[in-house]
Design a protein around this motif. Structure first.
Motif, mmCIF file in Angstrom:
data_model
loop_
_atom_site.group_PDB
_atom_site.id
_atom_site.type_symbol
_atom_site.label_atom_id
_atom_site.label_comp_id
_atom_site.label_asym_id
_atom_site.label_seq_id
_atom_site.Cartn_x
_atom_site.Cartn_y
_atom_site.Cartn_z
ATOM 1 N N UNK A 41 -4.275 7.488 -13.405
ATOM 2 C CA UNK A 41 -4.799 6.649 -14.476
ATOM 3 C C UNK A 41 -4.735 5.176 -14.119
ATOM 4 N N UNK A 42 -4.671 4.349 -15.130
ATOM 5 C CA UNK A 42 -4.677 2.901 -14.958
ATOM 6 C C UNK A 42 -3.296 2.452 -14.479
ATOM 7 N N UNK A 43 -3.270 1.857 -13.320
ATOM 8 C CA UNK A 43 -2.013 1.386 -12.769
ATOM 9 C C UNK A 43 -2.282 0.266 -11.788
ATOM 10 N N UNK A 44 -1.206 -0.281 -11.249
ATOM 11 C CA UNK A 44 -1.301 -1.405 -10.328
ATOM 12 C C UNK A 44 -1.363 -0.887 -8.902
ATOM 13 N N UNK A 45 -2.361 -1.378 -8.175
ATOM 14 C CA UNK A 45 -2.467 -1.032 -6.760
ATOM 15 C C UNK A 45 -1.345 -1.757 -6.016
ATOM 16 N N UNK A 46 -0.334 -1.010 -5.460
ATOM 17 C CA UNK A 46 0.793 -1.684 -4.801
ATOM 18 C C UNK A 46 0.383 -2.426 -3.542
ATOM 19 N N UNK A 47 -0.848 -2.215 -3.070
ATOM 20 C CA UNK A 47 -1.275 -2.890 -1.842
ATOM 21 C C UNK A 47 -1.937 -4.221 -2.144
ATOM 22 N N UNK A 48 -2.788 -4.249 -3.224
ATOM 23 C CA UNK A 48 -3.510 -5.473 -3.583
ATOM 24 C C UNK A 48 -2.979 -6.114 -4.857
ATOM 25 N N UNK A 49 -2.096 -5.396 -5.563
ATOM 26 C CA UNK A 49 -1.583 -5.848 -6.857
ATOM 27 C C UNK A 49 -2.683 -5.979 -7.898
ATOM 28 N N UNK A 50 -3.819 -5.331 -7.652
ATOM 29 C CA UNK A 50 -4.900 -5.329 -8.623
ATOM 30 C C UNK A 50 -4.823 -4.103 -9.521
ATOM 31 N N UNK A 51 -5.555 -4.150 -10.644
ATOM 32 C CA UNK A 51 -5.606 -3.037 -11.574
ATOM 33 C C UNK A 51 -6.645 -2.044 -11.084
ATOM 34 N N UNK A 52 -6.277 -0.786 -11.062
ATOM 35 C CA UNK A 52 -7.179 0.266 -10.604
ATOM 36 C C UNK A 52 -6.970 1.513 -11.440
ATOM 37 N N UNK A 53 -7.992 2.343 -11.466
ATOM 38 C CA UNK A 53 -7.911 3.645 -12.151
ATOM 39 C C UNK A 53 -7.877 4.793 -11.155
ATOM 40 N N UNK A 54 -7.681 4.482 -9.899
ATOM 41 C CA UNK A 54 -7.680 5.521 -8.868
ATOM 42 C C UNK A 54 -6.304 6.178 -8.790
ATOM 43 N N UNK A 55 -6.301 7.365 -8.227
ATOM 44 C CA UNK A 55 -5.044 8.068 -7.959
ATOM 45 C C UNK A 55 -4.454 7.524 -6.663
ATOM 46 N N UNK A 56 -3.198 7.069 -6.740
ATOM 47 C CA UNK A 56 -2.583 6.402 -5.596
ATOM 48 C C UNK A 56 -1.278 7.110 -5.237
ATOM 49 N N UNK A 57 -1.138 7.457 -3.977
ATOM 50 C CA UNK A 57 0.115 8.025 -3.466
ATOM 51 C C UNK A 57 0.909 6.914 -2.790
ATOM 52 N N UNK A 58 2.227 6.845 -3.074
ATOM 53 C CA UNK A 58 3.067 5.803 -2.508
ATOM 54 C C UNK A 58 4.290 6.425 -1.835
ATOM 55 N N UNK A 59 4.864 5.678 -0.897
ATOM 56 C CA UNK A 59 6.062 6.118 -0.192
ATOM 57 C C UNK A 59 6.841 4.882 0.243
ATOM 58 N N UNK A 60 8.159 4.915 0.021
ATOM 59 C CA UNK A 60 9.022 3.806 0.413
ATOM 60 C C UNK A 60 10.240 4.359 1.152
ATOM 61 N N UNK A 61 10.775 3.603 2.078
ATOM 62 C CA UNK A 61 11.975 3.964 2.815
ATOM 63 C C UNK A 61 12.754 2.696 3.122
ATOM 64 N N UNK A 62 14.079 2.822 3.124
ATOM 65 C CA UNK A 62 14.883 1.644 3.382
ATOM 66 C C UNK A 62 16.284 2.003 3.830
ATOM 67 N N UNK A 63 16.963 1.002 4.367
ATOM 68 C CA UNK A 63 18.325 1.155 4.847
ATOM 69 C C UNK A 63 19.086 -0.109 4.493
ATOM 70 N N UNK A 64 20.275 0.060 3.848
ATOM 71 C CA UNK A 64 21.049 -1.101 3.434
ATOM 72 C C UNK A 64 22.496 -1.002 3.885
ATOM 73 N N UNK A 65 23.097 -2.144 4.193
ATOM 74 C CA UNK A 65 24.486 -2.242 4.613
ATOM 75 C C UNK A 65 25.184 -3.251 3.706
ATOM 76 N N UNK A 66 26.328 -2.832 3.150
ATOM 77 C CA UNK A 66 27.101 -3.703 2.277
ATOM 78 C C UNK A 66 28.556 -3.644 2.728
ATOM 79 N N UNK A 67 29.121 -4.774 3.065
ATOM 80 C CA UNK A 67 30.476 -4.805 3.622
ATOM 81 C C UNK A 67 31.269 -5.918 2.948
ATOM 82 N N UNK A 68 32.311 -5.516 2.250
ATOM 83 C CA UNK A 68 33.194 -6.490 1.613
ATOM 84 C C UNK A 68 34.169 -7.018 2.667
#
Length: 486
Positions: free
Chosen positions: A89-116
């Motif tokens: 449905x109506x959502x934000x295109x994570x690539x252009x930040x524009x409004x679109x009604x297309x079906x969009x598949x997304x994927x994110x990956x990350x790695x974090x290090x926290x050291x006190x």
């Protein structure tokens, strides 16, 4: 027959050292015991079977595990994340930040290090505190072992004492029965009056009752020992007699202070209390650490993918395109047209996006507490109170140990003196009884005086048996405080 019974009585009661090394002759009504155990074996069984010791060992393992957990908590925290999504449905295109009604598949990956890196030495002090608690739990296990050992010793000696008392009761019944038989003959001969026979039978009935009570006490003592060993009540049991190790203690209470000075250096309950006091002191440092700044290092890496991502691909064909510019020709405005290569939007590949969309960051975070609801003040106050409580409890443990040693030394001295005096009394009463029996058989003493002489020697003999084992118990307890083991 009379001489035989009196000899048995004298050997079993006047020479307890010799009786200690042999198995007493129990009446035939006592069930045979097939499982033979020594005191050391009983102590081993108690340590293996009692759940309270297993619970203490598990608590120690929990404390050890907490130490390892606290130690590892000083290492950097590394975490990875990934998520897959499908937008409809109506959502934000994570690539252009524009409004679109297309079906969009997304994927994110990350790695974090926290050291006190620093937090007011709280991690260090917490590790030291947990290590002290773990060491205290180890001494708790030793203290429970000592308690089980002393309980087993007490139950073991109670069984041996009950066995000897039953043997003494059997001898008393045999002497009374022989006296009834002799009195019957004397009555038939007309040497003594018939009422003497009634008195003799009455004494036999009393001795029979005492034997039944002695058997009951033995069964109760055996049951108590089996419960200490955590064995079924139906377990057949026979105990190995202890060698006579009684020795007269002459130093008395003068040695109690020296004994306490030694015992406080190795008794586990004292060591555990001292370690908990040190752990409470570390709690004060932990509470103060809240007021210090904390420094944290962070590092992050991530990438993303979107099915809406497109890239322009230019071909070799040229096409005319109208620009936004205009030119005036003879007062007439015309749009500017140019030739440009033909282009088309193509989907960007998954791995190509992951490679192009990477982002990285490194940072240092410094947190300086300014006002935190006076938590430092209240936590520090509570930590000091906990330290005072731990010190008071440790002082109570040491006081209880000192009083227990004073009492043990005093009880040993008193038991030894009473045993020696009672031993002399039994010897004198035995001679008196022998004389009374001889006069009674000659018709020179009535039945009342004879029974009184017999009751005196019987009562003194029973007291001697009980006091003998009490003295052994007191001596072993004092020896336990000397060495920390039996």
């Amino acid at each position: 027959m009379k001489i035989i019974y009196l000899l048995l009585l004298a050997l079993s009661l006047l020479n307890p050292a010799k009786a200690q090394g042999t198995e007493p002759s129990l009446p035939a009504s006592i069930e045979p015991r097939s499982t033979t155990l020594t005191l050391e074996q009983c102590i081993t069984l108690a340590l293996e079977n009692q759940p309270v010791l297993r619970q203490s060992v598990l608590q120690k393992q929990v404390a050890d595990n907490t130490v390892e957990q606290t130690r590892k908590s000083q290492l950097p925290v590394i975490s990875a994340l990934t998520n897959q999504g499908m937008n409809f449905g109506r959502n934000v295109d994570p690539y252009t930040n524009g409004i679109t009604n297309a079906q969009i598949a997304t994927s994110n990956a990350g790695l974090g290090v926290n050291w006190t890196v620093f937090n007011g030495f709280q991690l260090k002090n917490n590790l030291l505190q947990q290590s002290l608690i773990a060491q205290a739990s180890q001494f708790d296990v030793a203290a429970i072992k000592n308690s089980l050992t002393l309980n087993t010793l007490l139950a073991y000696l109670q069984v041996l004492s009950a066995q000897d008392l039953l043997t003494a009761s059997a001898v008393q019944v045999s002497v009374a029965q022989a006296q009834v038989e002799r009195t019957e003959k004397l009555v038939k001969m007309g040497t003594v009056a018939p009422f003497n026979l009634y008195d003799a039978k009455s004494q036999l009935a009393i001795d029979d009752m005492q034997q039944v009570q002695a058997k009951t006490n033995l069964n109760a003592a055996l049951l108590a020992l089996l419960q200490v060993l955590n064995l079924p009540a139906t377990t057949p049991l026979e105990l190995v007699r202890l060698s006579d190790t009684m020795s007269s203690m002459q130093s008395g209470l003068a040695d109690a202070h020296h004994l306490y000075s030694q015992a406080r250096t190795f008794m586990p309950e004292v060591l555990a209390a001292d370690l908990r006091t040190k752990a409470a002191q570390k709690g004060i440092d932990l509470a103060k650490g809240i007021a210090y700044p904390s420094v944290t290092l962070t590092a992050n890496w991530g990438t993303s993918f979107s099915s809406a991502a497109r890239q322009n691909v230019f071909g070799t064909d040229m096409i005319e395109q109208t620009t936004t510019g205009f030119v005036d020709v003879a007062g007439q405005s015309y749009p500017v047209r140019v030739l440009a290569p033909a282009s088309s939007a193509e989907r960007i590949g998954y791995f190509h996006q992951l490679d192009n969309n990477q982002y990285k960051s490194v940072g240092v975070s410094i947190r300086i507490p300014i006002l935190n609801g006076f938590q430092v003040r209240y936590r520090t106050t509570n930590a000091r109170l906990q330290q005072q409580l731990a010190e008071s409890q440790a002082e109570g443990v040491r006081r209880n140990l000192r009083q227990a040693i004073d009492q043990a030394v005093n009880q040993l001295e008193n038991a030894t003196d009473r045993y020696n005096a009672l031993n002399r009394q039994v010897s004198a009463l035995t001679q008196s009884f022998n004389a009374a029996e001889a006069r009674y058989n000659a018709g020179l003493l009535n039945a009342v005086d004879y029974n009184l002489a017999k009751s005196n020697i019987d009562r003194a003999s029973i007291n001697l048996i009980q006091l003998h084992y009490e003295t052994i118990l007191r001596e072993k307890i004092v020896d336990f405080y000397k060495r920390g083991e039996l």
